[in-house]
Design a protein around this motif. Structure first.
Motif, PDB file in Angstrom:
ATOM      1  N   LYS A 389      67.933  67.483 139.248  1.00 30.72           N
ATOM      2  CA  LYS A 389      67.586  66.485 140.092  1.00 30.72           C
ATOM      3  C   LYS A 389      67.172  66.931 141.511  1.00 30.72           C
ATOM      4  CE  LYS A 389      70.813  63.464 140.574  1.00 30.72           C
ATOM      5  NZ  LYS A 389      72.184  62.699 140.819  1.00 30.72           N
ATOM      6  N   PRO A 430      63.296  63.591 135.319  1.00 33.60           N
ATOM      7  CA  PRO A 430      63.998  62.876 136.215  1.00 33.60           C
ATOM      8  C   PRO A 430      63.218  61.703 136.522  1.00 33.60           C
ATOM      9  CG  PRO A 430      62.850  64.777 137.243  1.00 33.60           C
ATOM     10  CD  PRO A 430      62.918  64.844 135.792  1.00 33.60           C
ATOM     11  N   GLU A 434      66.464  58.705 140.571  1.00 32.37           N
ATOM     12  CA  GLU A 434      67.318  59.695 140.851  1.00 32.37           C
ATOM     13  C   GLU A 434      66.928  60.555 141.832  1.00 32.37           C
ATOM     14  OE1 GLU A 434      68.632  61.834 137.080  1.00 32.37           O
ATOM     15  OE2 GLU A 434      66.762  60.737 136.282  1.00 32.37           O
ATOM     16  N   LEU A 435      65.510  60.483 142.184  1.00 32.21           N
ATOM     17  CA  LEU A 435      64.907  61.669 143.171  1.00 32.21           C
ATOM     18  C   LEU A 435      64.744  60.906 144.546  1.00 32.21           C
ATOM     19  CD1 LEU A 435      62.110  62.842 141.013  1.00 32.21           C
ATOM     20  CD2 LEU A 435      64.177  63.605 141.237  1.00 32.21           C
ATOM     21  N   GLU A 520      77.158  59.387 136.369  1.00 28.27           N
ATOM     22  CA  GLU A 520      76.083  58.760 137.172  1.00 28.27           C
ATOM     23  C   GLU A 520      76.187  57.447 137.049  1.00 28.27           C
ATOM     24  OE1 GLU A 520      72.513  60.499 135.873  1.00 28.27           O
ATOM     25  OE2 GLU A 520      72.714  62.419 136.980  1.00 28.27           O
TER      26      GLU A 520
END
Length: 529
Positions: A389, A430, A434-435, A520
């Motif tokens: 990540k 990813p 998530e980023l 998560e």
């Protein structure tokens, strides 16, 4: 001067009031009458000059204040091995008196003898000794030929560190009489080694551990003596200012542990000269000043043929500041344990140190222990997910893409993150969500939306909860205990992630947070009792 002739004192090791020195001169020093010894101190601060007096050079020192002149009666030339053993392990014999107790000390254990010959008792106790520690007992040599073998034939471990041994010949004189010797510590003896053929260096047929720290030995002398160590497994060479000048050919092939700490002349190119020792499992390189390493025979993602058996590497107290050093370590075939404390790369506050630990774990795929702390499977998973990540945006900018057909990160990114591709294969590339830039100080950005299922309770409906990622497993259990009316001690928690279908991760440590286990948004919490 302990009856030592003035003709054979040059080069001898001596003790003066607890300080050690080497005799460099014996003779008259005008205008003062009488015999003087010129000594070079191990501690140059103890001396007064460089071996000169009133313009005349009597001997030379490596340090300008390393020398002194001393009267012979002030110098201790030491004692032979067997005398030191008797002084260390037994009291002097007193007058024999029938019915009187006599005490013999073996190690730290007093043995009481009553009414029989104490000499026989002492000989019997010496005969059974297997470990002898004579550190700082001013041992200067073997003494009478054959006396050690007769008195102490079963010794397997001997500590002769910080004594007055001055040559390898004196060591051989002792070791030749200890046929079963397996461990020998000679640290802090300033030894002269023979310059002739290997046959002059003697044989140590049973020796497995040899400690030569701060003895002044060179690498060439190590290789010259090594044929006499046919079964050696551990070799310690700390603080000798040595450099690895040549490859060991036909020697040191049985060595499993090599300690080269505090030898600042060693560099990465010299390490390649020991890279093919077939059984080397542990390499200690603390405080050598190393900052980089590169295995030229292995490209990105490949394994090197160098150090084929190396399992444990210690590089504490060095100048490692670049992640490229850690990347290269992933090329080692067998590396399972690493210690890299007190390097510029690993220094910082506790939060930074934790992140560094995670990155090292993520970068070295087979690592099981880091800085003497075991890496559990949950920690590895969390470290790899966080690393994936953390560099996701950089990966995208470099040409990375969720679509495999469009995924073409550039060479610069692949060189800096050689494991990133394998992590994407393991966990999936990813996702954009998530980023997104995190705002860690806003509670709403730390809340996890989780499904909660009860696999063993068919009547319990699936629920959904928002929990802080910093919440500990213990507190989650407390919350569920109140909701379900079930004692905390009976609850067992685990979770599943859509990114890893079919795999269940146990939340086994009550003191760790959900974040620690890399829980998560969208994950499913499984509750059993």
């Amino acid at each position: 001067m302990n009856d030592t002739s003035t003709l054979d004192v040059i080069g001898r090791r001596v003790e003066v009031n607890g300080e050690h020195a080497t005799v460099r001169f014996s003779g008259v020093v005008p205008p003062v009458a009488g015999l003087w010894l010129g000594v070079e101190w191990d501690n140059p601060a103890r001396g007064k000059h460089d071996g000169s007096h009133e313009g005349t050079v009597y001997f030379k020192c490596r340090h300008p204040t390393g020398g002194s002149f001393i009267r012979p009666n002030k110098v201790n030339f030491g004692v032979d091995f067997l005398t030191a053993v008797k002084n260390r392990y037994m009291l002097e014999d007193g007058p024999e008196e029938d019915g009187k107790d006599q005490i013999v000390i073996i190690g730290n254990k007093p043995v009481e003898t009553i009414g029989f010959d104490s000499v026989i008792k002492q000989q019997s106790q010496l005969n059974r000794l297997q470990e002898i520690s004579l550190r700082s007992c001013v041992v200067n040599g073997a003494g009478d030929k054959g006396a050690i073998a007769k008195a102490c034939p079963n010794v397997r471990k001997a500590d002769l560190s910080r004594n007055l041994l001055s040559s390898w010949d004196e060591v051989l004189g002792i070791a030749d009489q200890l046929a079963h010797l397996e461990v020998l510590n000679l640290s802090e003896n300033k030894l002269n080694f023979p310059s002739g053929s290997p046959s002059l260096t003697g044989k140590f047929p049973a020796l497995k551990v040899l400690v030569l720290n701060r003895t002044g030995i060179t690498w060439a002398e190590v290789l010259q003596c090594a044929p006499g160590w046919p079964v050696l497994e551990e070799l310690y060479l700390e603080s000798n200012n040595l450099s690895i000048s040549e490859r060991p050919v036909g020697v040191l092939q049985t060595v499993k542990l090599l300690d080269l700490s505090s030898n600042p002349l060693i560099d990465e190119n010299q390490l390649f000269r020991i890279a093919y020792l077939p059984r080397l499992e542990q390499l200690i390189l603390s405080d050598v000043g190393i900052s980089s390493i590169h295995f030229p025979d292995a490209g990105t993602g490949c394994k090197t043929s160098m150090f084929p058996s190396l399992q444990y590497l210690v590089v504490n107290d060095n100048q490692i500041s670049q992640w490229s050093f850690i990347n290269e370590l992933d090329k080692l075939q067998s590396l399972h344990a690493l210690s890299c404390l007190r390097n510029p790369l690993t220094e910082g506050d506790s939060g930074g140190a934790q992140t560094t630990r995670q990155f090292i774990i993520a970068k070295i795929s087979q690592l099981k222990t880091l800085n003497k702390c075991e890496i559990l499977s949950e920690e590895r998973r969390g470290a790899e997910l966080d690393y994936r990540k953390a560099f996701g945006n950089e990966w995208k900018k470099a040409g990375g893409h969720q679509d495999p057909d469009k995924n073409r990160p550039n060479e610069e990114f692949l060189a800096a993150h050689p494991r990133y591709h394998s992590l994407c294969l393991k966990y999936g590339a990813p996702e954009d969500g998530e980023l997104q830039t995190q705002q860690p100080f806003l509670l709403k950005n730390q809340l996890l939306t989780l499904q909660i299922k009860y696999p063993n309770q068919v009547d319990q409906k699936v629920t959904e909860k928002q929990l802080p990622d910093s919440m500990t497993v213990q507190k989650v259990k407390g919350l569920l205990s109140r909701l379900l009316k079930v004692p905390v001690s009976e609850l067992l928690l685990s979770y599943e992630s859509p990114k890893m279908p079919g795999r269940e991760i146990e939340l086994e440590n009550d003191q760790q947070s959900l974040q620690f286990y890399s829980v998560e948004n969208g994950d499913c919490l499984l509750v059993r009792w």
